[in-house]
Design an enzyme around this catalytic site. Structure first.
Site, PDB file in Angstrom:
ATOM      1  N   ASP A  24       0.836  -1.200   0.000  1.00 50.27           N
ATOM      2  CA  ASP A  24       0.000   0.000   0.000  1.00 50.27           C
ATOM      3  C   ASP A  24       0.869   1.246   0.000  1.00 50.27           C
ATOM      4  O   ASP A  24       1.971   1.220   0.549  1.00 50.27           O
ATOM      5  CB  ASP A  24      -0.818   0.042   1.304  1.00 50.27           C
ATOM      6  CG  ASP A  24      -2.282  -0.239   1.074  1.00 50.27           C
ATOM      7  OD1 ASP A  24      -2.641  -0.667  -0.028  1.00 50.27           O
ATOM      8  OD2 ASP A  24      -3.061  -0.038   2.019  1.00 50.27           O
ATOM      9  N   TYR A  69       2.021   4.787   1.598  1.00 47.24           N
ATOM     10  CA  TYR A  69       1.947   5.353   2.946  1.00 47.24           C
ATOM     11  C   TYR A  69       0.688   6.216   3.041  1.00 47.24           C
ATOM     12  O   TYR A  69       0.298   6.866   2.066  1.00 47.24           O
ATOM     13  CB  TYR A  69       3.172   6.210   3.238  1.00 47.24           C
ATOM     14  CG  TYR A  69       4.475   5.451   3.271  1.00 47.24           C
ATOM     15  CD1 TYR A  69       4.705   4.446   4.204  1.00 47.24           C
ATOM     16  CD2 TYR A  69       5.502   5.754   2.368  1.00 47.24           C
ATOM     17  CE1 TYR A  69       5.919   3.755   4.238  1.00 47.24           C
ATOM     18  CE2 TYR A  69       6.713   5.071   2.393  1.00 47.24           C
ATOM     19  CZ  TYR A  69       6.910   4.073   3.339  1.00 47.24           C
ATOM     20  OH  TYR A  69       8.102   3.391   3.365  1.00 47.24           O
ATOM     21  N   PHE A 108       7.942   2.098  -0.635  1.00 43.55           N
ATOM     22  CA  PHE A 108       8.930   2.259   0.439  1.00 43.55           C
ATOM     23  C   PHE A 108       9.558   3.653   0.485  1.00 43.55           C
ATOM     24  O   PHE A 108      10.279   3.978   1.422  1.00 43.55           O
ATOM     25  CB  PHE A 108      10.043   1.199   0.352  1.00 43.55           C
ATOM     26  CG  PHE A 108       9.573  -0.196   0.596  1.00 43.55           C
ATOM     27  CD1 PHE A 108       9.230  -0.617   1.872  1.00 43.55           C
ATOM     28  CD2 PHE A 108       9.455  -1.098  -0.448  1.00 43.55           C
ATOM     29  CE1 PHE A 108       8.777  -1.911   2.111  1.00 43.55           C
ATOM     30  CE2 PHE A 108       9.013  -2.398  -0.230  1.00 43.55           C
ATOM     31  CZ  PHE A 108       8.667  -2.813   1.056  1.00 43.55           C
ATOM     32  N   HIS A 118       9.539  -9.573   5.051  1.00 44.61           N
ATOM     33  CA  HIS A 118       9.320  -8.147   4.828  1.00 44.61           C
ATOM     34  C   HIS A 118      10.253  -7.343   5.740  1.00 44.61           C
ATOM     35  O   HIS A 118      10.555  -7.780   6.859  1.00 44.61           O
ATOM     36  CB  HIS A 118       7.858  -7.805   5.152  1.00 44.61           C
ATOM     37  CG  HIS A 118       7.421  -6.466   4.673  1.00 44.61           C
ATOM     38  ND1 HIS A 118       7.637  -5.309   5.409  1.00 44.61           N
ATOM     39  CD2 HIS A 118       6.777  -6.091   3.547  1.00 44.61           C
ATOM     40  CE1 HIS A 118       7.142  -4.290   4.742  1.00 44.61           C
ATOM     41  NE2 HIS A 118       6.624  -4.723   3.606  1.00 44.61           N
TER      42      HIS A 118
END
Length: 232
Positions: free
Chosen positions: A76, A78, A89, A199
């Site tokens: 997703d 932020y 990221f 992750h």
């Protein structure tokens, strides 16, 4: 030449590289994408949605289809102010580095024995070198993680991964966490390098992300096929 393109109208000023527009035209014309367009337009008209409209396709604008070398999959955008700008990221300059990106920098620092932790969180320099920083879902309501999941974005980004896997050779796919790994099931591992681990979130980074050596592996693979490595 990078072109403006937007099914949501000129007010959102979306930009996408023409190479992707051609590759994904079938998706743009599909009924699910028409419905996704309606949903996204309505969401932006009713409240705060991230990233800003002009950045929805920033990953595709910065990294043309034929220039992709590495694919990093996120989930997703932020959902806080001034963070998301269309690259997974990554955050805009001046914004605090989020925990997952902090852990990515820690792993890079360990692999390359040089300082990454003092950098800002803008990964545009990676995107400009051929790292497709792709979220599975390209929009999200402010403060509501996952709020635009299940609306069609996943179908669209599955098609992106499939197109890269089928039409390109010798790409590196970094699949961090079970969600990204499921998305990578269509990749032919005899044609591409697929790197999988936990992750980089603080909740899971110690379960395999730290010490994965993915960045050095990626560079070695690219070099072995005569491709300029990424300057992380």
């Amino acid at each position: 030449m990078r072109a403006r393109w937007s099914p949501w109208g000129p007010e959102m000023d979306v930009k996408i590289d023409p190479s992707w527009k051609e590759i994904l035209q079938e998706q743009f014309n599909s009924p699910y994408f028409v419905e996704l367009t309606r949903f996204v337009r309505e969401a932006y008209s009713k409240g705060v949605v991230y990233p800003p409209g002009r950045f929805i396709f920033e990953a595709f604008n910065r990294t043309p289809f034929d220039k992709v070398k590495v694919v990093i999959l996120g989930q997703d955008p932020y959902h806080g102010p001034n963070q998301a700008h269309g690259l997974c990221f990554s955050v805009q300059p001046g914004v605090a580095v989020p925990p997952s990106l902090f852990n990515i920098y820690k792993e890079l620092e360990d692999e390359y024995k040089t300082s990454f932790l003092k950098r800002n969180g803008d990964l545009s320099v990676w995107a400009d070198q051929g790292v497709l920083l792709l979220n599975a879902t390209l929009t999200v309501n402010a403060g509501q993680a996952g709020s635009h999941q299940g609306r069609g974005w996943e179908t669209f980004t599955d098609a992106v991964v499939k197109a890269l896997a089928e039409r390109r050779e010798h790409l590196v796919f970094m699949l961090w966490g079970s969600y990204a790994q499921r998305k990578g099931l269509v990749i032919d591992r005899s044609r591409h390098l697929v790197l999988e681990t936990a992750h980089p979130s603080p909740l899971s980074a110690y379960r395999g992300f730290f010490g994965c050596n993915h960045f050095r592996q990626a560079d070695a693979y690219l070099e072995s096929h005569g491709i300029e490595p990424i300057h992380w």
